[in-house]
Design an enzyme around this catalytic site. Structure first.
Site, short mmCIF file in Angstrom:
data_model
loop_
_atom_site.label_atom_id
_atom_site.label_comp_id
_atom_site.label_asym_id
_atom_site.label_seq_id
_atom_site.Cartn_x
_atom_site.Cartn_y
_atom_site.Cartn_z
N HIS A 51 63.61 27.21 44.95
CA HIS A 51 63.98 28.56 44.55
C HIS A 51 64.60 28.55 43.16
O HIS A 51 64.92 27.50 42.61
CB HIS A 51 64.94 29.16 45.57
CG HIS A 51 64.29 29.49 46.88
ND1 HIS A 51 64.96 30.13 47.90
CD2 HIS A 51 63.03 29.27 47.34
CE1 HIS A 51 64.14 30.29 48.93
NE2 HIS A 51 62.97 29.78 48.61
N GLU A 53 67.48 29.31 41.92
CA GLU A 53 68.80 28.70 41.74
C GLU A 53 68.70 27.18 41.61
O GLU A 53 69.36 26.57 40.77
CB GLU A 53 69.72 29.04 42.92
CG GLU A 53 69.91 30.53 43.14
CD GLU A 53 68.93 31.11 44.14
OE1 GLU A 53 69.38 31.84 45.04
OE2 GLU A 53 67.72 30.82 44.02
N CYS A 90 69.92 28.08 49.50
CA CYS A 90 70.45 27.99 48.14
C CYS A 90 71.97 28.15 48.11
O CYS A 90 72.63 27.66 47.19
CB CYS A 90 69.79 29.05 47.26
SG CYS A 90 68.05 28.72 46.96
N ARG A 190 45.87 42.49 36.49
CA ARG A 190 45.38 41.67 37.59
C ARG A 190 46.29 40.48 37.85
O ARG A 190 46.46 40.04 38.99
CB ARG A 190 43.96 41.17 37.29
CG ARG A 190 42.88 42.22 37.43
CD ARG A 190 41.51 41.63 37.12
NE ARG A 190 40.45 42.63 37.22
CZ ARG A 190 39.19 42.41 36.90
NH1 ARG A 190 38.82 41.22 36.43
NH2 ARG A 190 38.29 43.38 37.01
N ASP A 206 27.73 47.62 41.20
CA ASP A 206 28.15 46.99 39.95
C ASP A 206 28.21 45.47 39.99
O ASP A 206 28.27 44.83 38.93
CB ASP A 206 29.54 47.51 39.54
CG ASP A 206 29.56 49.00 39.31
OD1 ASP A 206 28.49 49.56 38.97
OD2 ASP A 206 30.63 49.62 39.46
N LEU A 210 35.80 40.56 39.44
CA LEU A 210 37.18 40.80 39.86
C LEU A 210 38.03 39.53 39.78
O LEU A 210 38.77 39.18 40.70
CB LEU A 210 37.22 41.38 41.28
CG LEU A 210 36.45 42.69 41.50
CD1 LEU A 210 36.57 43.13 42.95
CD2 LEU A 210 36.90 43.79 40.55
N ARG A 213 40.23 36.00 33.90
CA ARG A 213 39.38 35.22 33.01
C ARG A 213 40.13 34.69 31.79
O ARG A 213 39.51 34.11 30.90
CB ARG A 213 38.18 36.08 32.57
CG ARG A 213 37.26 36.44 33.73
CD ARG A 213 36.01 37.15 33.28
NE ARG A 213 36.29 38.51 32.86
CZ ARG A 213 36.35 39.55 33.69
NH1 ARG A 213 36.20 39.37 34.99
NH2 ARG A 213 36.57 40.76 33.24
N GLU A 278 40.31 48.51 42.55
CA GLU A 278 39.30 48.75 41.52
C GLU A 278 38.03 49.20 42.24
O GLU A 278 37.29 48.37 42.76
CB GLU A 278 39.05 47.49 40.68
CG GLU A 278 40.26 47.01 39.91
CD GLU A 278 39.91 46.01 38.82
OE1 GLU A 278 38.99 46.31 38.02
OE2 GLU A 278 40.55 44.95 38.77
N GLY A 280 35.32 52.99 43.18
CA GLY A 280 34.85 54.31 42.80
C GLY A 280 35.74 55.43 43.33
O GLY A 280 36.72 55.21 44.03
#
Length: 343
Positions: A51, A53, A90, A190, A206, A210, A213, A278, A280
């Site tokens: 974590h 800390e 922690c 993204r 399409d 997704l 890149r 993402e 329509g």
């Protein structure tokens, strides 16, 4: 007070490095300060790893030694954990380090942790204060808190459209509405999320990839989960990138008829905290109609397209939705407008 805000702001900078990397854990940052000097800093990098800390303590030990840390103040963006999970609590590491004061931004909404740190640390003679930069920290922690409270991930609707609200250009004009700067910004969006949700119709029409890149955005993490919601899986194109690229094992097909159940299962089974949509207009409208969208990010291109493909279709919402925390960003000739849905 001003010094506490200054150091907590540095801890928030550390926490932001973990957004998109830590699910099902929250992104948390920490800074160790003594006599006005930063001794160490750290952020939670992934579930199962130390974590924030502990990262900050390790950094301070390496640079200055354990003795220098004794009597220091630790700034943390979330209440330190007090139970043993994949990693030790922690609170005990802070006690063992000889920390004199702990300052954190937000109370942990995990019922196994909430409020326990204060009593454990105080019993060890450590002064505890909270609430510094709480609003900023809560914005980073919203996905984690929402899953804890509702079992559903934080959902961001992203769309690119013309000024007249259309998501496709006239026939023969090409695919893209927005320019390179806007598309590069989508990559950053993204990188914030753990999963990307689309519809079977979008995949059939399409064949989107997704993916992230940009190598530096992908560093230290896997590709986001890619979720295809459809009630006709047999009609999906098997040659689509989602089913053929090197991340095809990160593609899941889920039923279109139960969007709430799909999102709930993503949180419980894949540990997803945040999802970007993402898709329509009809599919997007269904998510809005079901009350499942938390945040909106629209990229407007300076063009008028007309035609039958609006950003939101369907039968229309029962009542208008309004946004808060509005932000505008110009990206070349395009403008991104974003905000959080008011409930």
């Amino acid at each position: 007070m001003n010094e506490d805000i200054r150091w907590m702001s540095l801890a928030l900078e550390e926490a932001r490095k973990g957004v998109g990397h830590t699910a099902p854990n929250p992104p948390v940052g920490s800074v160790i300060v003594k006599n006005g000097e930063v001794l160490g800093r750290g952020w939670h990098r992934a579930a199962g790893q130390p974590h924030a800390e502990r990262e900050a303590l390790a950094d301070a030990y390496q640079q200055h030694g354990a003795d220098a840390v004794r009597g220091a103040t630790v700034y943390i963006t979330l209440e330190p954990c007090s139970t043993h999970g994949r990693t030790p609590p922690c609170t005990q590491s802070l006690i063992d380090a000889g920390i004199l004061r702990v300052v954190y931004a937000c109370v942990d909404q995990n019922p196994n942790h909430a409020g326990r740190a204060d009593s454990l640390l105080a019993a060890a003679g450590i002064k505890v204060e909270s609430g510094f930069c709480a609003n900023e920290a809560e914005r980073l922690l919203r996905p984690f808190f929402k899953v804890r409270e509702t079992g559903l991930p934080w959902v961001i609707w992203k769309s690119a459209m013309s000024l007249d609200g259309r998501i496709t250009r006239p026939p023969g004009e090409g695919q893209w509405l927005t320019g390179e700067l806007a598309r590069a910004d989508v990559q950053k969006l993204r990188a914030r999320v753990d999963a990307i949700l689309t519809s079977g119709e979008t995949v059939r029409r399409d064949k989107p990839a997704l993916t992230l890149r940009v190598p530096e955005l992908l560093e230290g993490r896997l590709q986001p989960w890619r979720i295809v919601a459809t009630d006709r899986p047999e009609s999906l194109p098997l040659d689509a990138p989602l089913f053929t690229d090197e991340s095809r094992e990160r593609t899941l097909i889920r039923p279109r008829a139960d969007l709430t159940g799909t999102l709930r299962n993503l949180a419980s089974e894949q540990g997803v905290l945040s999802v970007m949509v993402e898709a329509g207009g009809v599919f997007s409208a269904a998510l809005f109609e079901a009350g499942l969208i938390d945040e909106v990010s629209i990229y407007y291109a300076p063009m008028l397209c007309g035609g039958p493909s609006p950003g939101l279709g369907g039968v229309g919402l029962k009542e208008s939705l309004h946004l808060k925390e509005i932000e505008h960003l110009q990206l070349g000739n395009d403008i991104r407008l974003s905000g959080v849905v008011i409930r």
